[in-house]
Motif scaffolding. Structure first.
Motif, PDB file in Angstrom:
ATOM      1  N   ASP A   1      -1.445   4.280  -2.655  1.00  0.00           N
ATOM      2  CA  ASP A   1      -0.496   5.233  -3.225  1.00  0.00           C
ATOM      3  C   ASP A   1      -1.241   6.476  -3.710  1.00  0.00           C
ATOM      4  O   ASP A   1      -2.163   6.379  -4.522  1.00  0.00           O
ATOM      5  CB  ASP A   1       0.278   4.606  -4.386  1.00  0.00           C
TER       6      ASP A   1
ATOM      7  N   SER B   1      -1.836   7.079  -7.526  1.00  0.00           N
ATOM      8  CA  SER B   1      -2.493   6.071  -8.357  1.00  0.00           C
ATOM      9  C   SER B   1      -3.732   6.600  -9.057  1.00  0.00           C
ATOM     10  O   SER B   1      -3.968   6.332 -10.248  1.00  0.00           O
ATOM     11  CB  SER B   1      -2.853   4.846  -7.521  1.00  0.00           C
TER      12      SER B   1
ATOM     13  N   ARG C   1      -2.053   0.463  -6.836  1.00  0.00           N
ATOM     14  CA  ARG C   1      -2.405   0.347  -5.421  1.00  0.00           C
ATOM     15  C   ARG C   1      -3.199   1.552  -4.919  1.00  0.00           C
ATOM     16  O   ARG C   1      -2.808   2.705  -5.129  1.00  0.00           O
ATOM     17  CB  ARG C   1      -1.119   0.185  -4.609  1.00  0.00           C
TER      18      ARG C   1
ATOM     19  N   ARG D   1       2.751  -4.419  -2.606  1.00  0.00           N
ATOM     20  CA  ARG D   1       3.618  -3.803  -1.600  1.00  0.00           C
ATOM     21  C   ARG D   1       4.079  -2.406  -2.000  1.00  0.00           C
ATOM     22  O   ARG D   1       4.785  -1.743  -1.239  1.00  0.00           O
ATOM     23  CB  ARG D   1       4.841  -4.704  -1.371  1.00  0.00           C
ATOM     24  N   GLY D   2       3.730  -1.956  -3.197  1.00  0.00           N
ATOM     25  CA  GLY D   2       4.127  -0.626  -3.637  1.00  0.00           C
ATOM     26  C   GLY D   2       5.552  -0.538  -4.128  1.00  0.00           C
ATOM     27  O   GLY D   2       6.109   0.560  -4.237  1.00  0.00           O
TER      28      GLY D   2
END
Length: 237
Positions: free
Chosen positions: A202, A205, A199, A64-65
Motif C-alpha cells: 500500500d 503505508s 502492508r 489483503r489490504g
C-alpha cells in the motif's frame, strides 16, 4: 490533555483483537495498547477506527489490504513472511514473560535447564523456546486460564505466561484466595516487542508509519505513555 484529532481529520481503519488486558472491545479505550495507538495517531491529526476480529482474520484482512493495518504484532527477523509483507512501527508494547508457580513451591529460574523434570503448563498452539530440551515436559490446555487453574489445583508446577496477562486472569477470573496462592518467579525468561503493522504494497503505508512513530515519540515525551502503562500495571484496565 488527551490527544484529540481535529474535526475533519483523516481516518484510518485498523484491525484489532481480544488480548486482555492489552486489547479488547470490552475495555475502556479498547485497552491500554489501543489507547496508545489511537492517541499517537491523533497527535499527527489522524483518527483511528478499529474493527475487532479473531486474530487470524485480523491478520488476513491486513494482509489483503482490507484495512490500513493491524495492532499489535511481533514481526520477527528479516526474511520472515511478516517482515516481507509488512512495514512495522517502533515498539508499541514490550511484553515480558515470566513463570507463575504456587507459593511454597521452591522454584527459581536461571536457565531453561531449571525446567527439567517439572510439569509445565502450556497452551495448545503456543510455541515455547524450551520445548524439546532434555527433561522438558509441557502439559497443554486450551487457554492460559485453564493452565493457571491446573496450577492452582497442583496438577502442574509452573506456567509460563505474559506477566500482565497472567495477573489479569488471576485478578478477574479466580477467587481471591486462589489468586493469592500463586506467585511469580523472579526474572523474565523472554521479552517480546509488539508493533503496528501496515502492508508494504500500500503506497500510503510508509508515510503512516512515519507519522505514527512521530506521534508515539510525542506521547512518550509527554509522559502519557508511562502513565497508561502504570494504569495497566495497577489493574485499572
Amino acid at each position: 490533555m488527551l490527544a484529540v484529532p481535529p474535526l475533519g481529520a483523516e481516518t484510518i481503519t485498523l484491525s484489532n483483537g481480544e488480548w486482555l488486558p492489552y486489547l479488547s472491545q470490552s475495555l475502556p479505550h479498547y485497552g491500554t495498547v489501543s489507547r496508545i495507538v489511537t492517541e499517537a495517531f491523533a497527535l499527527e491529526g489522524i483518527s483511528v477506527k478499529y474493527v475487532f476480529r479473531p486474530w487470524p482474520r485480523a491478520y488476513a484482512e491486513a494482509q489483503r489490504g482490507l484495512v490500513a493495518g493491524s495492532v499489535v504484532w511481533s514481526v520477527g527477523e528479516a526474511g520472515t513472511e511478516r517482515a516481507r509483507e509488512f512495514l512495522s512501527s517502533d515498539t508499541v508494547l514490550e511484553s515480558h514473560s515470566v513463570f507463575f508457580h504456587r507459593k511454597g513451591f521452591d522454584f527459581r529460574w536461571g536457565s531453561d535447564q531449571d525446567l527439567a523434570g517439572l510439569r509445565i503448563g502450556g497452551v495448545a498452539g503456543y510455541e515455547y523456546r524450551f520445548e524439546g530440551l532434555p527433561g522438558i515436559r509441557i502439559e497443554r490446555a486450551q487457554t492460559e486460564e485453564l493452565s493457571l487453574r491446573k496450577l492452582v489445583a497442583g496438577r502442574v508446577d509452573v506456567v509460563p505466561a505474559s506477566l500482565d496477562v497472567g495477573l489479569y486472569i488471576l485478578r478477574t477470573r479466580f477467587k481471591p484466595a486462589e489468586a493469592d496462592a500463586i506467585t511469580v518467579a523472579p526474572g523474565r525468561f523472554y521479552s517480546t516487542q509488539y508493533r503496528l503493522i501496515m502492508r508494504r504494497a500500500d503506497a500510503a503505508s510508509s508515510a503512516y508509519i512515519v507519522r505514527f512513530n512521530r506521534g508515539l515519540r510525542k506521547l512518550k515525551e509527554s509522559g502519557r505513555y508511562d502513565e497508561y502503562m502504570a494504569d495497566l500495571a495497577a489493574g485499572r484496565y
